[in-house]
Structure formats: C-alpha cells, structure tokens
Design an enzyme around this catalytic site. Structure first.
Site, mmCIF file in Angstrom:
data_model
loop_
_atom_site.group_PDB
_atom_site.id
_atom_site.type_symbol
_atom_site.label_atom_id
_atom_site.label_comp_id
_atom_site.label_asym_id
_atom_site.label_seq_id
_atom_site.Cartn_x
_atom_site.Cartn_y
_atom_site.Cartn_z
ATOM 1 N N GLY A 89 3.434 0.922 -2.230
ATOM 2 C CA GLY A 89 3.770 -0.107 -3.202
ATOM 3 C C GLY A 89 4.493 0.441 -4.415
ATOM 4 O O GLY A 89 4.567 1.651 -4.635
ATOM 5 N N GLY A 147 3.609 2.124 6.004
ATOM 6 C CA GLY A 147 3.504 2.548 7.401
ATOM 7 C C GLY A 147 4.724 3.341 7.834
ATOM 8 O O GLY A 147 5.425 3.954 7.032
ATOM 9 N N GLY A 156 0.759 7.036 -2.486
ATOM 10 C CA GLY A 156 -0.669 6.949 -2.722
ATOM 11 C C GLY A 156 -1.508 7.634 -1.670
ATOM 12 O O GLY A 156 -1.056 8.557 -0.978
ATOM 13 N N ASP A 210 -3.442 1.850 -9.574
ATOM 14 C CA ASP A 210 -4.860 1.540 -9.785
ATOM 15 C C ASP A 210 -5.652 2.691 -10.398
ATOM 16 O O ASP A 210 -6.817 2.524 -10.749
ATOM 17 C CB ASP A 210 -5.531 1.165 -8.455
ATOM 18 C CG ASP A 210 -4.981 -0.122 -7.872
ATOM 19 O OD1 ASP A 210 -4.279 -0.845 -8.599
ATOM 20 O OD2 ASP A 210 -5.260 -0.415 -6.690
ATOM 21 N N GLU A 268 -8.192 -7.495 -8.684
ATOM 22 C CA GLU A 268 -7.875 -8.188 -7.433
ATOM 23 C C GLU A 268 -8.869 -7.902 -6.316
ATOM 24 O O GLU A 268 -9.032 -8.715 -5.397
ATOM 25 C CB GLU A 268 -6.473 -7.801 -6.969
ATOM 26 C CG GLU A 268 -6.309 -6.312 -6.683
ATOM 27 C CD GLU A 268 -4.893 -5.955 -6.269
ATOM 28 O OE1 GLU A 268 -4.145 -6.875 -5.884
ATOM 29 O OE2 GLU A 268 -4.544 -4.756 -6.324
ATOM 30 N N ILE A 271 3.959 -6.576 -13.545
ATOM 31 C CA ILE A 271 3.552 -5.274 -14.057
ATOM 32 C C ILE A 271 4.064 -4.153 -13.169
ATOM 33 O O ILE A 271 4.550 -3.120 -13.652
ATOM 34 C CB ILE A 271 2.016 -5.216 -14.183
ATOM 35 C CG1 ILE A 271 1.532 -6.191 -15.256
ATOM 36 C CG2 ILE A 271 1.549 -3.797 -14.499
ATOM 37 C CD1 ILE A 271 0.021 -6.312 -15.341
#
Length: 556
Positions: A178, A242, A266, A297, A396, A455
């Site tokens: 992401g 992926g 990540g 995060d 979330e 964001i």
C-alpha cells in the site's frame, strides 16, 4: 544508546570517584576532557560466534559468561563468497565527509535494543563508568540491578571497506504494498546516495511491485529524474500487492546483471525480500538485498518508528478537527473518524493524544462492547449530557469481530494475504444511531469522516523527509559494505542493520499495560472496557504478559 562508546584511561579510577555520596550522578562528577587515552577500555571487544557475540574488556577484565550480551547479526556476502575482494570506501575522498571526525563505523559498533545495564560483582566497575559517561553525554538510559545486557544490532553507517566497485554496481529499487507518505523520498535518496556518495550511475526502477521484475518495464533512475519526486504523494515506481515469485524474480535479477536490490515495503514485502536473499545465497550470486520497512500503521517490530507515521498523525488532525467543528455546531452531535490501523492502533492513539478534542479512542488491541454498564453506549450518553457533543476516533481494525458477526461475513484476504477489513466506521455509526433513536428515543446527529486514502496519498512532512533520508543512506551504506538480507531502522534512536526475520516474526502493537495507553485513558476519561483482571488476561495471552512483566519501562 550505542554500545560502541570507547572510554580509555591510564588507571582504573575508584568507584567513589565516580559516584557522589548522594548516589545521584551529575555532569561535573565525570569530566570527560580529563580522561587520557592509554590502557583501559570500557568498551568490550566483540568476539563473534555465529550470531551470538559476547563482551570482553581489552585489559583482560572479563564479564560474567551469563551477562546476556547477544548480537543479532546480519548476513554478509563473504559468508558464501569467502574470496570476495574488498576496496577502499570512496567516501574517503568525499569532500562532504572530509570534516567528519569519524567517517566510518567500526565493525564493533553495536546498538542495544533494550537499554539497561547490569550491576554485579564483576561488572560493577565496567557499567558504572559507562553509566557516568552516558550521563555526561545526556543519553537517557535505565540502570536496574540484575538486568541482562540483552540483544544488540550492528550500527548502520559507512564502512572503511566496500565489496562493490562503483563502476560495476547495477542497482534496482522496487516498491510493494500500500501507499504511505515518504516512499518517493526513500526512492530519491537511494538514487542520490548511490550516485553522490559512491559514484554509482547504473540504477533501475522496477515498476509495479514484485511482479514488475518479470512482467513490467524498468526505468533508468538518475538524480535528475528523481529530483523533485519527494514533493509528490504515492510512489513514482507504482506498486502492487502479491505477485511474488522468488525463482522468477531472482532469474530476472541474474539475467539483468543486477547486484544490489533495494526493496521498500511492509511485513509481507520484507518476507519476500528474505526469500530473495535466500535464493541469491543458494545460487552463490554477489547480490546485496536490502529492505526498507514501510508501514503507515507503525506496526513493524524492533524499530522505533516507521516512516510516514508522523505525517499520518499530523494529517489526521485535520479530520479530527473537522469532526469536532461539525458536532459542536449541532445538538447531540456524535462524530466518528476512522483512521488507519489494521492490527495496531498507534495512529489512532497518538492522533488522539495530540488533538485533545477526542472523547473516545477505539483500537484493535483493546476490545470494546456497546451495551450494558461500562459500555460505549453508556459513555456516549454520559458525554452528550455533559457536553452536548462527542468525537470518537476508531482504528480500521477495531471491532472487526463485531462487524463480521452482525453482517454474517466470513474473512477474506487480499493479494498480500491481509484480511480484508469491513468498514467498522459505517457499522459503528449505524449502531449508535439505531440505539439512541430506537431505544433511548433521543435525537442524535451522526457525522462520519473517513480520511484514510487522503492521508495515504499525501507527501511526507519535514520530519519524515529527514527520516527517509537516513533510512535510504543507511541501506546504501550497508549494501556497499557487503551486507545482505537485512533491513534498516532506528533502534533506541540509533540506526541499525537488523536481520529481516526479526522485523517480520511479530507485529508491533499498542501495549494496554504501558504508560502511553494509560495517558490516553487519562486524557479522554473513556472507559477501559475491561471489567477486571480476568478480562485483561483474555486480552493478553500469558506469553505476552510475561514479556510485559519483564519489560524495562524508560518513558517519563
């Protein structure tokens, strides 16, 4: 704190000269300029035994065998290419580094994961002198009797010898997963670091994530091409989830003659990077694989903080402020702001602490309930009676079990293997509206704001730009020095090289028994949603509880 500080003197001073009668150490108690460099070294010489490294003073003063000093080392290309030649580091001729007192990092420089020093009969002298020096340098540490020295990592930075000739380097950069503020800054600084510091001119950008190695075109990256990309959000190289096929990727690396791979991503991406390194080692290729951890995060283990986090917290303030203006302008206004945080609630927690207008913060680590005494509905009603309005910040990933049960939806996963989350913000908005309208017969004005994609898409702020620069340059220094299969990041505020497996073995989460969460509860005065010790044990398994019990808290 770095465990690489060397302190030398002609004789061992007495302990009484180091410790004042009040047992409180002040700067004047340890005048650094008075020290002479000759014989006694406080820094233990590091002796490597595979991944375990123990400490030994160079003057023959040996610490206890069970002092607990461990180095989590990173692989080096000479591990499977023992005859690999080394070369002088080009930074020796760098005009920029000419004024640096200590340009190169020693092979003995390490960074402690948990900063604490042990008092014992054999180590008392060693640790008190180090403690005095750290106090003089204003480095905050915690000293506790009987504590082990613990895990250390190699300090990041340039080495005196490199294992790649600059004109033979062919590097590539890939971004996966992401979006996150700061990706473009990392790309830019890897390119500029390779070119400006080491004279590398052959740098490729792999477009479209991991599958770009074998199904997409590449682009040539130069300092001119990436000059202003840090001012843009997203990723200049595009991304995808992926698509990881280790054999195909390494085949492509080998076919293209690539010998340095920089992977930005990540948890799942870093696991893929480790597989790439393992395949490279199996084939005996001179390819350095470097990972730069990316997660908005802040859920990457070991490192202090992930890049983009500060920017996300700052941008979240705009959404929270907007929600507060909305609910303050109507009767019985309840605003809900949903922020990022799939498994970790750091953004929601820190954004709440920074804002002061939030009445309740809900995160994945802290289960909550709606109805009954001590539940969310009761707290909302209480706040509406007191203030006539209320703001709720929710991560979330919070309350996903509730949402799944009410919607009768089974968990599905995305291409990266992450569970697809249901919109807990919309669900909670409807639950609150239904309860107060149908059960409590109260008029209520609901306002729901979801700024998550806004964001993610913004460029990084000044703080994150500096941080991304340090990450990128540390990765470049490590790859040029021949390290591979490593990731970079700050540990106790000092950048270090960390084995990839260490940052992927667990997720960094908010500790409900830590002081930061207690500060939030004190700030919002919200219920803890824990009805006693039994409830706490259901939230935290025994292994985690044991770790928390043994944790050395150093925050003030």
């Amino acid at each position: 704190m770095e465990a690489s500080i060397s302190l030398l003197g002609s004789t061992k001073p007495s302990l009484s000269s180091l410790i004042p009668s009040s047992n409180v150490l002040h700067r004047r108690d340890f005048p650094l300029p008075a020290l002479k460099l000759k014989k006694v070294s406080v820094l233990p010489r590091i002796l490597q035994q595979k991944r375990l490294i123990r400490a030994q003073c160079s003057d023959g003063f040996k610490p206890e065998e069970d002092d607990g000093f461990v180095l989590e080392d990173v692989p080096h290309l000479t591990k499977f290419l023992p005859d690999l030649p080394s070369y002088p580091n080009p930074l020796k001729e760098s005009q920029a580094y000419a004024i640096v007192k200590r340009t190169f990092v020693s092979s003995e420089d390490v960074v402690a994961q948990n900063v604490s020093w042990m008092f014992s009969s054999k180590l008392l002298f060693f640790d008190l002198r180090m403690f005095c020096l750290l106090k003089y340098l204003h480095i905050q540490i915690v000293v506790q009797k009987g504590s082990k020295r613990g895990v250390h990592f190699r300090r990041a930075g340039p080495r005196e010898r490199v294992y790649f000739r600059s004109d033979e380097v062919k590097a590539c950069i890939v971004t996966c997963g992401g979006l996150c503020p700061g990706i473009n800054t990392v790309i830019r600084e890897i390119v500029c670091g390779l070119n400006n510091m080491y004279g590398v001119n052959n740098i490729l950008g792999i477009q479209g994530g991991y599958r770009g190695f074998y199904s997409k075109n590449t682009m040539t990256l130069t300092p001119k091409v990436v000059n202003d990309i840090h001012k843009r959000g997203g990723t200049f190289l595009q991304t995808s989830r992926g698509g990881h096929d280790t054999v195909k990727i390494v085949d492509n690396i080998q076919d293209r003659g690539i010998n340095q791979v920089y992977i930005i991503g990540g948890d799942g991406t870093q696991k893929g990077a480790e597989k790439i390194y393992q395949e490279v080692e199996r084939r005996g290729l001179q390819v350095a694989v470097s990972g730069i951890p990316k997660t908005i995060d802040n859920d990457i283990a070991v490192i202090d903080k992930s890049f983009g986090f500060d920017t996300a917290v700052e941008e979240a303030q705009r959404a929270i402020n907007a929600a507060h203006v909305e609910v303050e302008s109507v009767e019985n206004g309840v605003g809900i702001v949903k922020l990022m945080g799939r498994y970790s609630g750091f953004i929601a927690m820190i954004a709440t602490l920074a804002n002061r207008d939030v009445d309740c913060c809900l995160i994945p680590e802290s289960p909550f309930f709606l109805e009954g005494k001590g539940g969310l509905f009761e707290f909302i009603e209480q706040r509406l009676k007191e203030n006539r309005h209320m703001v709720i910040v929710i991560a979330e990933g919070a309350g996903q079990d509730y949402v799944s049960q009410s919607m009768h939806v089974s968990g599905t996963k995305d291409a990266s293997g992450n569970r697809l989350l249901l919109d807990v913000g919309l669900w909670l908005t409807q639950q609150i509206k239904d309860h107060f309208t149908n059960v409590r017969k109260m008029m209520i004005n609901m306002k729901y704001i979801d700024p998550t994609y806004m964001i993610r898409a913004i460029p990084s702020n000044a703080s994150d730009n500096v941080y991304c620069t340090l990450l990128a340059q540390s990765a470049v220094h490590g790859a040029m020095a021949g390290y591979s299969g490593f990731t970079v990041g700050p540990v106790n505020s000092r950048h270090a090289y960390i084995p990839i497996s260490r940052v992927t073995e667990m997720t960094n989460t908010v500790k409900l028994t830590d002081r930061m969460w207690a500060r939030l509860l004190a700030s919002t005065n919200q219920p803890s949603f824990l009805t006693g010790e039994g409830a706490l044990q259901n939230v935290i398994d025994m292994e985690t509880q044991e770790k928390i019990d043994n944790m050395k808290i150093s925050s003030i």
